[in-house]
Design a protein around this motif. Structure first.
Motif, mmCIF file in Angstrom:
data_model
loop_
_atom_site.group_PDB
_atom_site.id
_atom_site.type_symbol
_atom_site.label_atom_id
_atom_site.label_comp_id
_atom_site.label_asym_id
_atom_site.label_seq_id
_atom_site.Cartn_x
_atom_site.Cartn_y
_atom_site.Cartn_z
ATOM 1 N N SER A 105 -25.698 53.446 -57.474
ATOM 2 C CA SER A 105 -25.014 54.548 -58.138
ATOM 3 C C SER A 105 -25.560 54.809 -59.533
ATOM 4 O O SER A 105 -25.587 55.937 -59.988
ATOM 5 C CB SER A 105 -23.509 54.301 -58.195
ATOM 6 O OG SER A 105 -23.244 53.148 -58.973
ATOM 7 N N SER B 159 -28.638 56.985 -59.080
ATOM 8 C CA SER B 159 -28.439 58.311 -58.494
ATOM 9 C C SER B 159 -27.733 59.267 -59.445
ATOM 10 O O SER B 159 -27.830 60.465 -59.277
ATOM 11 C CB SER B 159 -27.656 58.201 -57.192
ATOM 12 O OG SER B 159 -26.329 57.783 -57.450
ATOM 13 N N THR B 160 -27.036 58.781 -60.448
ATOM 14 C CA THR B 160 -26.317 59.651 -61.371
ATOM 15 C C THR B 160 -27.238 60.622 -62.093
ATOM 16 O O THR B 160 -26.938 61.806 -62.136
ATOM 17 C CB THR B 160 -25.498 58.811 -62.376
ATOM 18 O OG1 THR B 160 -24.596 57.987 -61.637
ATOM 19 C CG2 THR B 160 -24.707 59.693 -63.304
#
Length: 87
Positions: free
Chosen positions: A9, A12-13
């Motif tokens: 995560s 991917s932010t």
């Protein structure tokens, strides 16, 4: 444990933010293109209807005709676009 091939995560932010930025830019460019097309259509249609013989200046009746034509064109475009969005 490696995040290769898995979901990370934190990595991917920035990708999501970049995608949203690109989408916003595309929306802005599309809105600009639509506005330019509207202006071009107004110019073509109203000029054709209101100025029978072009000269170096516009008469007061030609100016009034252009103003009315543009107002009507924008009002009708607004009505059509609202109906389209409502669907």
């Amino acid at each position: 444990m490696s995040s290769f091939g898995g979901f990370n995560s934190a990595a991917s932010t920035p990708g999501v933010a970049r995608k949203e930025d690109v989408m916003q830019q595309v929306k802005q460019e599309l809105a600009l293109a639509n506005a330019q097309e509207l202006i071009n259509s107004i110019n073509k249609q109203c000029y054709k209807m209101c100025i029978p013989s072009p000269g170096t200046s516009l008469s007061s009746s030609e100016q009034a005709s252009l103003s009315r034509c543009m107002d009507k064109y924008l009002a009708s475009w607004d009505t059509v676009s609202r109906a389209y969005v409502a669907r």
